[in-house]
Structure formats: structure tokens, C-alpha cells
Design a protein around this motif. Structure first.
Motif, PDB file in Angstrom:
ATOM      1  N   GLN A  56       0.882   4.027  -2.887  1.00  0.00           N
ATOM      2  CA  GLN A  56       0.656   5.430  -2.557  1.00  0.00           C
ATOM      3  C   GLN A  56       1.793   6.283  -3.094  1.00  0.00           C
ATOM      4  O   GLN A  56       1.570   7.359  -3.650  1.00  0.00           O
ATOM      5  N   ALA A  57       3.031   5.808  -2.941  1.00  0.00           N
ATOM      6  CA  ALA A  57       4.186   6.551  -3.452  1.00  0.00           C
ATOM      7  C   ALA A  57       4.110   6.664  -4.971  1.00  0.00           C
ATOM      8  O   ALA A  57       4.402   7.724  -5.540  1.00  0.00           O
ATOM      9  N   ALA A  58       3.696   5.598  -5.645  1.00  0.00           N
ATOM     10  CA  ALA A  58       3.559   5.626  -7.110  1.00  0.00           C
ATOM     11  C   ALA A  58       2.465   6.602  -7.526  1.00  0.00           C
ATOM     12  O   ALA A  58       2.629   7.333  -8.508  1.00  0.00           O
ATOM     13  N   ARG A  59       1.354   6.631  -6.785  1.00  0.00           N
ATOM     14  CA  ARG A  59       0.273   7.578  -7.092  1.00  0.00           C
ATOM     15  C   ARG A  59       0.758   9.022  -6.938  1.00  0.00           C
ATOM     16  O   ARG A  59       0.477   9.875  -7.775  1.00  0.00           O
ATOM     17  N   GLU A  60       1.466   9.282  -5.850  1.00  0.00           N
ATOM     18  CA  GLU A  60       1.985  10.627  -5.608  1.00  0.00           C
ATOM     19  C   GLU A  60       2.964  11.034  -6.699  1.00  0.00           C
ATOM     20  O   GLU A  60       2.937  12.170  -7.171  1.00  0.00           O
ATOM     21  N   LYS A  61       3.826  10.099  -7.097  1.00  0.00           N
ATOM     22  CA  LYS A  61       4.809  10.381  -8.149  1.00  0.00           C
ATOM     23  C   LYS A  61       4.102  10.682  -9.467  1.00  0.00           C
ATOM     24  O   LYS A  61       4.456  11.627 -10.177  1.00  0.00           O
ATOM     25  N   GLU A  94       0.830  -1.204   0.000  1.00  0.00           N
ATOM     26  CA  GLU A  94       0.000   0.000   0.000  1.00  0.00           C
ATOM     27  C   GLU A  94       0.868   1.258   0.000  1.00  0.00           C
ATOM     28  O   GLU A  94       0.580   2.216  -0.710  1.00  0.00           O
ATOM     29  N   GLN A  95       1.950   1.244   0.773  1.00  0.00           N
ATOM     30  CA  GLN A  95       2.870   2.383   0.794  1.00  0.00           C
ATOM     31  C   GLN A  95       3.499   2.581  -0.581  1.00  0.00           C
ATOM     32  O   GLN A  95       3.647   3.706  -1.050  1.00  0.00           O
ATOM     33  N   SER A  96       3.860   1.479  -1.210  1.00  0.00           N
ATOM     34  CA  SER A  96       4.459   1.547  -2.546  1.00  0.00           C
ATOM     35  C   SER A  96       3.458   2.095  -3.560  1.00  0.00           C
ATOM     36  O   SER A  96       3.801   2.940  -4.393  1.00  0.00           O
ATOM     37  N   LYS A 155       1.041  11.796  -9.826  1.00  0.00           N
ATOM     38  CA  LYS A 155       0.326  13.065  -9.681  1.00  0.00           C
ATOM     39  C   LYS A 155       1.298  14.235  -9.843  1.00  0.00           C
ATOM     40  O   LYS A 155       0.979  15.220 -10.510  1.00  0.00           O
ATOM     41  N   GLU A 156       2.487  14.120  -9.263  1.00  0.00           N
ATOM     42  CA  GLU A 156       3.492  15.171  -9.376  1.00  0.00           C
ATOM     43  C   GLU A 156       3.961  15.314 -10.831  1.00  0.00           C
ATOM     44  O   GLU A 156       4.122  16.431 -11.329  1.00  0.00           O
TER      45      GLU A 156
END
Length: 115
Positions: free
Chosen positions: A24-29, A20-22, A31-32
Motif C-alpha cells: 500500500q505504501a509503495a502504491r501511494e508513493k 500489505e502495508q508495504s 501515485k504521488e
């Protein structure tokens, strides 16, 4: 046997949490990256608009809507006419709320580049 069950269950929770953390990090990346691309398109559109000749379309208040040409995902295209001289245009209207909600601001920048 009980220790192995607890250990296996804890390992499963840890693995799910890491997954889930991975994600979430991929989603944030992503989005950025989309935000950066949108900003780049915006800068390109501003540069292109600044370099355009000064012949501008008629003022909005001079236009009379004659009818709908086509609906769209983010707005509509209307058939309009300049009241004083009779020139005919297609006027594309976009919904800012729909564009922002779906994070499609770059769509507008692309439209400006085409125009």
C-alpha cells in the motif's frame, strides 16, 4: 504443539499484514510520483504554450467535420475543414473522463508539447 501452530499462524498474519502495508505504501508513493510528474509536465506545457507565437488555429465553430481519420485509446482524430476558406486540419478529440479514470492526464500535456 498447539502453541507452535497458533504462534505460526499469528506470525503468518503479521507477515501478510506487513506485506500489505508495504504494498500500500509503495502504491501511494507511485501515485504521488505520477501526480508530481503530471504537474511538472503541465507546468512545462503551460510555459511552452505561453512562449508560442500568437498564430492560432481557426475557431472550433468554423470547422466542419468531414470524416473520421482514426480512432484512439482516449478519443478520435477527425478530418475537418474550415467552412469559410477551405483549409483542412486533423482535429484530435480526447475524452477527459477516460484520461482521468486511467490517470493519464500527462498524456495531454505531452500532446500539447508536441503541438
Amino acid at each position: 504443539s498447539g502453541w507452535h501452530s497458533v504462534h505460526g499462524l499469528m506470525s503468518s498474519y503479521v507477515a501478510n499484514d506487513l506485506r500489505e502495508q508495504s504494498l500500500q505504501a509503495a502504491r501511494e508513493k507511485a501515485k504521488e510520483k505520477a501526480k508530481e510528474e503530471n504537474e511538472a509536465l503541465k507546468r512545462d506545457a503551460q510555459l511552452k504554450l505561453a512562449s508560442r507565437p500568437s498564430s492560432l488555429p481557426p475557431s472550433f465553430h468554423l470547422l466542419e467535420v468531414k470524416g473520421l481519420l482514426a480512432p484512439g485509446d482516449f478519443g478520435r482524430v477527425d478530418f475537418v475543414q474550415v467552412q469559410s476558406i477551405g483549409d483542412i486540419y486533423a482535429l484530435k478529440s480526447l475524452s477527459k473522463g477516460a484520461l482521468v479514470k486511467q490517470e493519464m492526464q500527462h498524456y495531454v500535456c505531452n500532446e500539447l508539447l508536441v503541438w
